[in-house]
Motif scaffolding. Structure first.
Motif, PDB file in Angstrom:
ATOM      1  N   ARG A  69     -60.674 -32.929 -20.369  1.00 24.61           N
ATOM      2  CA  ARG A  69     -60.123 -31.610 -20.693  1.00 24.61           C
ATOM      3  C   ARG A  69     -61.174 -30.825 -21.470  1.00 24.61           C
ATOM      4  N   ILE A  70     -61.620 -29.693 -20.922  1.00 22.73           N
ATOM      5  CA  ILE A  70     -62.736 -28.935 -21.472  1.00 22.73           C
ATOM      6  C   ILE A  70     -62.265 -27.528 -21.811  1.00 22.73           C
ATOM      7  N   LEU A  71     -62.518 -27.120 -23.041  1.00 25.61           N
ATOM      8  CA  LEU A  71     -62.130 -25.785 -23.497  1.00 25.61           C
ATOM      9  C   LEU A  71     -63.367 -25.041 -23.990  1.00 25.61           C
ATOM     10  N   ILE A  72     -63.507 -23.794 -23.562  1.00 25.14           N
ATOM     11  CA  ILE A  72     -64.614 -22.933 -23.966  1.00 25.14           C
ATOM     12  C   ILE A  72     -64.053 -21.815 -24.840  1.00 25.14           C
ATOM     13  N   TYR A  73     -64.567 -21.734 -26.061  1.00 29.44           N
ATOM     14  CA  TYR A  73     -64.108 -20.689 -26.980  1.00 29.44           C
ATOM     15  C   TYR A  73     -65.135 -19.563 -27.005  1.00 29.44           C
ATOM     16  N   THR A  74     -64.652 -18.317 -26.879  1.00 32.72           N
ATOM     17  CA  THR A  74     -65.553 -17.180 -26.791  1.00 32.72           C
ATOM     18  C   THR A  74     -64.941 -15.977 -27.485  1.00 32.72           C
ATOM     19  N   LEU A  75     -65.744 -14.945 -27.646  1.00 25.96           N
ATOM     20  CA  LEU A  75     -65.295 -13.638 -28.107  1.00 25.96           C
ATOM     21  C   LEU A  75     -65.395 -12.661 -26.940  1.00 25.96           C
ATOM     22  N   PRO A  76     -64.629 -11.570 -26.970  1.00 28.41           N
ATOM     23  CA  PRO A  76     -64.746 -10.581 -25.888  1.00 28.41           C
ATOM     24  C   PRO A  76     -66.144  -9.995 -25.855  1.00 28.41           C
ATOM     25  N   PRO A  77     -66.642  -9.608 -24.669  1.00 28.38           N
ATOM     26  CA  PRO A  77     -66.016  -9.722 -23.352  1.00 28.38           C
ATOM     27  C   PRO A  77     -65.991 -11.161 -22.847  1.00 28.38           C
ATOM     28  N   VAL A  78     -65.028 -11.458 -21.964  1.00 28.47           N
ATOM     29  CA  VAL A  78     -64.759 -12.844 -21.590  1.00 28.47           C
ATOM     30  C   VAL A  78     -65.264 -13.216 -20.199  1.00 28.47           C
ATOM     31  N   GLU A  79     -65.811 -12.269 -19.463  1.00 27.17           N
ATOM     32  CA  GLU A  79     -66.229 -12.569 -18.091  1.00 27.17           C
ATOM     33  C   GLU A  79     -67.227 -13.719 -18.036  1.00 27.17           C
ATOM     34  N   ALA A  80     -68.180 -13.729 -18.966  1.00 27.88           N
ATOM     35  CA  ALA A  80     -69.193 -14.788 -18.959  1.00 27.88           C
ATOM     36  C   ALA A  80     -68.556 -16.158 -19.144  1.00 27.88           C
ATOM     37  N   ALA A  81     -67.611 -16.290 -20.079  1.00 24.00           N
ATOM     38  CA  ALA A  81     -66.956 -17.581 -20.309  1.00 24.00           C
ATOM     39  C   ALA A  81     -66.132 -18.000 -19.099  1.00 24.00           C
ATOM     40  N   CYS A  82     -65.465 -17.040 -18.453  1.00 30.29           N
ATOM     41  CA  CYS A  82     -64.690 -17.357 -17.248  1.00 30.29           C
ATOM     42  C   CYS A  82     -65.593 -17.863 -16.134  1.00 30.29           C
ATOM     43  N   ILE A  83     -66.765 -17.242 -16.001  1.00 35.90           N
ATOM     44  CA  ILE A  83     -67.712 -17.683 -14.979  1.00 35.90           C
ATOM     45  C   ILE A  83     -68.234 -19.076 -15.294  1.00 35.90           C
ATOM     46  N   LEU A  84     -68.469 -19.361 -16.580  1.00 34.23           N
ATOM     47  CA  LEU A  84     -68.929 -20.697 -16.954  1.00 34.23           C
ATOM     48  C   LEU A  84     -67.910 -21.754 -16.544  1.00 34.23           C
ATOM     49  N   CYS A  85     -66.623 -21.429 -16.621  1.00 32.33           N
ATOM     50  CA  CYS A  85     -65.584 -22.376 -16.199  1.00 32.33           C
ATOM     51  C   CYS A  85     -65.759 -22.747 -14.733  1.00 32.33           C
ATOM     52  N   HIS A  86     -65.957 -21.743 -13.893  1.00 29.62           N
ATOM     53  CA  HIS A  86     -66.110 -22.006 -12.457  1.00 29.62           C
ATOM     54  C   HIS A  86     -67.418 -22.721 -12.152  1.00 29.62           C
ATOM     55  N   VAL A  87     -68.496 -22.333 -12.828  1.00 28.78           N
ATOM     56  CA  VAL A  87     -69.791 -22.966 -12.571  1.00 28.78           C
ATOM     57  C   VAL A  87     -69.761 -24.436 -12.981  1.00 28.78           C
ATOM     58  N   ALA A  88     -69.166 -24.732 -14.133  1.00 30.65           N
ATOM     59  CA  ALA A  88     -69.104 -26.125 -14.586  1.00 30.65           C
ATOM     60  C   ALA A  88     -68.316 -26.984 -13.607  1.00 30.65           C
ATOM     61  N   ALA A  89     -67.255 -26.430 -13.024  1.00 29.98           N
ATOM     62  CA  ALA A  89     -66.467 -27.192 -12.057  1.00 29.98           C
ATOM     63  C   ALA A  89     -67.248 -27.486 -10.789  1.00 29.98           C
ATOM     64  N   ASP A  90     -68.313 -26.717 -10.538  1.00 35.43           N
ATOM     65  CA  ASP A  90     -69.101 -26.911  -9.321  1.00 35.43           C
ATOM     66  C   ASP A  90     -70.114 -28.041  -9.442  1.00 35.43           C
ATOM     67  N   PHE A  91     -70.333 -28.564 -10.649  1.00 35.90           N
ATOM     68  CA  PHE A  91     -71.299 -29.653 -10.821  1.00 35.90           C
ATOM     69  C   PHE A  91     -71.032 -30.793  -9.842  1.00 35.90           C
ATOM     70  N   CYS A  92     -69.791 -31.227  -9.792  1.00 37.91           N
ATOM     71  CA  CYS A  92     -69.423 -32.402  -9.001  1.00 37.91           C
ATOM     72  C   CYS A  92     -68.410 -32.061  -7.911  1.00 37.91           C
ATOM     73  N   TYR A  93     -68.259 -30.788  -7.593  1.00 34.15           N
ATOM     74  CA  TYR A  93     -67.212 -30.391  -6.641  1.00 34.15           C
ATOM     75  C   TYR A  93     -67.401 -31.065  -5.287  1.00 34.15           C
ATOM     76  N   GLU A  94     -68.624 -31.089  -4.801  1.00 31.16           N
ATOM     77  CA  GLU A  94     -68.886 -31.684  -3.483  1.00 31.16           C
ATOM     78  C   GLU A  94     -68.505 -33.153  -3.451  1.00 31.16           C
ATOM     79  N   GLN A  95     -68.759 -33.867  -4.547  1.00 29.23           N
ATOM     80  CA  GLN A  95     -68.426 -35.288  -4.603  1.00 29.23           C
ATOM     81  C   GLN A  95     -66.928 -35.497  -4.785  1.00 29.23           C
ATOM     82  N   GLN A  96     -66.280 -34.648  -5.563  1.00 30.43           N
ATOM     83  CA  GLN A  96     -64.867 -34.841  -5.865  1.00 30.43           C
ATOM     84  C   GLN A  96     -63.958 -34.546  -4.687  1.00 30.43           C
ATOM     85  N   VAL A  97     -64.351 -33.633  -3.798  1.00 30.33           N
ATOM     86  CA  VAL A  97     -63.500 -33.291  -2.653  1.00 30.33           C
ATOM     87  C   VAL A  97     -63.892 -34.046  -1.395  1.00 30.33           C
TER      88      VAL A  97
END
Length: 598
Positions: free
Chosen positions: A197-225
Motif C-alpha cells: 500500500r503506497i501513499l504519496i503526499y503532496t501540495l497543490p497542484p496535484v497533477e504531478a503526484a497523480c501522474i507519479l501514481c500511474h507511472v509507479a504502477a507501470d514498473f511491473c505492469y507487464e509482469q503482473q498482467v
C-alpha cells in the motif's frame, strides 16, 4: 480512433453553504452511483491554484477531471468559483483516462466562455450542450469498448498506430520520475512488485503526484498482467490498483482495498494521513523536495509498534520510519542512469536557465559538486565495511546472464559506481527553458534564476527532466531578434521548433521503452531465481523454504539488508503459491558470506 469508454460525466463545484457538490451529471446507466466523487474532484487546498488535472477512481472505474478557478461576483463565493469537469471510464484491462484530458480542458474553457457571454452566474442547459455531445460520442457502446481498454504491450501503446497523439500518457514521464526520486525509485519499485500500500503526499497542484501514481504502477505492469503458462504467476492477475487522489472520505475504501491483497497506489493533500501510518506501508512525502536545499522526496516505511511499547490500547499501532535505498540497488540504478544519460532529447547545451534548478545565488558550484557526488552514497544505511569486505573477496562479482545487461560488460560489477545526481533540483542537469511550476508548487517548482549574459558552450553530461503538462520543446536557444521578422524567418523558426519538438518526443519515447524493458528484465530475472528455489507447484502450499545469505545473493540482493529481506518475503507471499519463507541470519551464515565460506 474514438475512445468509446465513458460511463459518466459530471461537474463538481464548491457551494458556499453545502460544500463540495455534484451539480450536473450524465450517466450511461442511470443507476451508476457517483457518491463522494465531489471530494476527489475538489481535494483540499486546490483553491490555491488557477487550474489543475486530478486523476481518481470510483469502484474500480478510473477517472480524470479538469479543475478551474474562475473569478465570480456570486454572493458567498469570496470572488472565485471552484469547479471541476470530470469523466469516469468503464472497467477494462488498461483504462486510459488521460486521453480525455485535452477535451476536458477545452470543454471547461467553452463552458465559462458561454457563461461570460450571456453574463450568467450559473450554467444553463444550453451551456452544457458541448459536454453532452462529447459524452454521446465517447460513451460505452459495446462490451469490448471498441478496443479502447485493450493491452498489447508497451510498444503498441506508446508507439503503435493507436497511440495517444497528444502525448499525455503518464508512462512517458517515467524518465522524469527517475530523475526526481533518484536511487530511491528502486525502493518504490520493490513495494510495487510486492503489492504493498503506497501513499504519496503532496501540495497543490496535484497533477504531478497523480501522474507519479500511474507511472509507479507501470514498473511491473507487464509482469503482473502476464498470465502465460509455464511461468511464475502471482495471486492477482491484474496490475496494482491505482486509486489516484483520495481524501478523508475514502478511509473505508482504503481498508477494503487493503483486504484484497492486490496493493494500491494513491496520492492525497490531506496532512492528517501522515498521522495514520496504519493505513499504508510506504509514504512518499513530495513536500520535502525543496529546490533551495537540493533534496529529494522523503520515503517513510510504516512499522508496527510492539504491544509492550504502546502507551494505551487506543494509542497508535504504527509509526513512520525513514527508509532509503539499499546498497544492492546500486547496480540496477547504474543501468537505469546509463539509459537516462543516453537520452538525446536532454543532451543539449543552452545559455538559458536550467530547468527546475536553483539560481546561482542559492547554491555554490562547490556545494553542488559535493551534493551530486556523495549525497546518495552516504545516505545508505547498510554497514559499508561489511559490504566492502564482501566485494573484496569477490562474492558479489558474479553477474547472472539472466539479469539485465550492464553498460560495459559484467566484469565492471566489481567497481561500484554511483556517479552524479540526476535530481531535478541540481545544477548538473541540462539547461532548458520548458514551462515550470512556481516555487513551492509541487515537485517541479524552483525560483527563477538570474539570466546570464555569457552563454556556456560546455556540453552537459546529465539528462534534463521533462516538464509535466507541457508540449513545448525544452532547450530552444535564445537568439537576438530584430523588432521586425519576415515571413521567411517566422517559417524557418517554426520549422526548427517543430523539428526540435519531434526530436525531443522521439528521444523521450525511446528512453521510456528502454527503461520499461530494463525493469521488466530485472523482474523476470528475480522471479526466475525464486522459481528455482521453490518446490514443485503441487508441493508449494503449506511448505516452508529456508534461504541462506548465499541464496539472497543469487537475487542480487544484500544479505545484510532488512529492506531486501522484507522484499523477498513479499515476493514469496505473492508468487509462492502458499509457500512460507524463513531467511537464515545466524552468525555462522553471516560470517560465512563475509569471509567467503559456505
Amino acid at each position: 480512433m474514438i475512445q468509446n469508454d465513458l460511463v459518466a460525466v459530471f461537474h463538481a463545484s464548491f457551494h458556499p453553504t453545502r460544500g463540495n457538490v455534484i451539480d450536473w451529471t450524465l450517466r450511461a446507466d442511470p443507476n451508476f452511483e457517483l457518491d463522494n466523487l465531489e471530494f476527489n474532484a475538489l481535494p483540499s487546498g486546490l483553491h490555491l491554484v488557477e487550474q489543475d488535472i486530478v486523476y481518481f477512481s470510483k469502484d474500480g472505474h478510473q477517472g480524470v477531471c479538469a479543475f478551474r478557478r474562475v473569478k465570480s461576483t456570486e454572493q458567498g463565493h469570496r470572488g472565485f468559483r471552484l469547479s471541476s469537469l470530470g469523466v469516469l471510464l468503464a472497467k477494462s484491462t488498461r483504462p486510459k483516462p488521460w486521453r480525455h484530458v485535452a477535451a476536458l480542458k477545452t470543454l471547461m474553457t467553452m463552458l465559462y466562455a458561454r457563461m461570460e457571454l450571456t453574463d450568467t452566474l450559473q450554467p444553463s442547459e444550453d451551456d452544457w450542450e458541448p459536454t453532452k455531445v462529447y459524452f454521446e460520442e465517447h460513451k460505452v457502446k459495446s462490451v469490448d469498448l471498441g478496443g479502447a481498454g485493450d493491452w498489447s504491450g508497451w510498444s503498441h501503446e506508446l508507439d503503435g498506430e493507436n497511440r495517444d497523439p497528444s502525448n499525455t500518457n503518464p508512462t512517458l514521464h517515467l524518465p522524469h520520475l527517475l530523475r526526481i526520486l533518484g536511487p530511491s525509485t528502486l525502493t518504490l519499485y520493490k513495494h510495487v512488485i510486492g503489492r504493498k500500500r503506497i501513499l504519496i503526499y503532496t501540495l497543490p497542484p496535484v497533477e504531478a503526484a497523480c501522474i507519479l501514481c500511474h507511472v509507479a504502477a507501470d514498473f511491473c505492469y507487464e509482469q503482473q498482467v502476464d498470465s502465460r503458462p509455464n511461468r511464475l504467476v502471482g495471486k492477482s492477475k491484474e496490475g496494482i490498483s491505482v486509486l489516484g487522489m483520495i481524501t478523508l472520505s475514502d478511509v473505508d475504501r482504503l481498508q477494503a482495498e487493503s483486504r484484497t491483497g492486490n496493493g494500491w497506489i494513491a496520492c492525497t493533500t490531506d496532512a492528517i494521513f501522515l498521522e495514520r501510518p496504519s493505513y499504508y506501508d510506504l509514504l512518499i512525502d513530495l513536500t520535502t523536495s525543496t529546490p533551495n536545499k537540493a533534496t529529494r522526496p522523503t520515503f517513510y516505511s510504516s512499522r508496527p509498534i510492539p504491544s509492550q511499547q504502546a502507551s494505551t490500547s487506543r494509542g497508535p499501532t504504527h509509526r513512520l520510519s525513514a527508509i532509503r535505498f539499499a546498497w544492492s540497488d546500486v547496480k540496477l540504478w547504474n543501468e537505469l542512469e546509463r539509459i537516462l544519460q543516453l537520452d538525446p532529447s536532454a543532451c543539449h547545451s543552452s545559455s538559458g536557465s536550467t530547468c527546475c534548478t536553483p539560481g546561482a545565488s542559492d547554491i555554490s558550484d562547490q556545494k553542488l559538486k559535493l551534493i551530486t557526488a556523495w549525497t546518495d552514497v552516504w545516505r545508505v544505511y547498510e554497514d559499508v565495511c561489511l559490504i566492502c569486505a564482501g566485494l573484496w573477496i569477490g562474492s558479489w562479482r558474479g553477474n547472472s546472464i539472466q539479469s539485465y545487461s550492464t553498460s560495459n560488460g559484467a566484469e565492471n560489477w566489481g567497481s561500484v559506481r554511483l556517479e552524479g545526481d540526476d535530481d531535478l533540483t541540481l545544477g548538473t542537469i541540462t539547461q532548458s527553458e520548458g514551462q515550470i511550476r512556481s516555487l513551492g508548487a509541487g515537485i517541479e517548482g524552483r525560483p527563477a534564476p538570474p539570466s546570464t549574459s555569457t552563454p556556456t558552450n560546455k556540453p552537459m553530461k546529465k539528462t534534463s527532466g521533462m516538464v509535466l503538462g507541457t508540449g513545448k520543446a525544452s532547450g530552444s536557444r535564445k537568439t537576438p531578434q530584430s523588432s521586425i521578422m519576415t515571413d521567411t524567418d517566422q517559417t524557418a523558426q517554426s520549422s526548427e521548433s517543430f523539428a526540435m519538438t519531434s526530436e525531443r518526443e522521439d528521444g523521450q519515447l525511446r528512453t521510456t521503452l528502454a527503461l520499461l524493458q530494463t525493469f521488466h528484465a530485472h523482474t523476470s530475472f528475480q522471479l526466475s531465481t525464486l522459481e528455482s528455489l521453490l518446490p514443485p507447484p503441487n508441493d508449494r502450499p503449506n511448505t516452508t523454504i529456508y534461504l541462506s545469505p548465499k541464496d539472497i545473493l543469487a537475487f542480487e540482493l544484500g544479505p545484510f539488508s532488512s529492506v531486501d529481506e522484507r522484499y523477498l518475503e513479499w515476493l514469496v507471499e505473492e508468487y509462492g503459491s502458499g509457500t512460507t519463507v524463513i531467511i537464515k541470519r545466524g552468525w555462522k551464515d553471516l560470517f560465512g558470506i563475509v569471509f567467503g565460506y559456505g
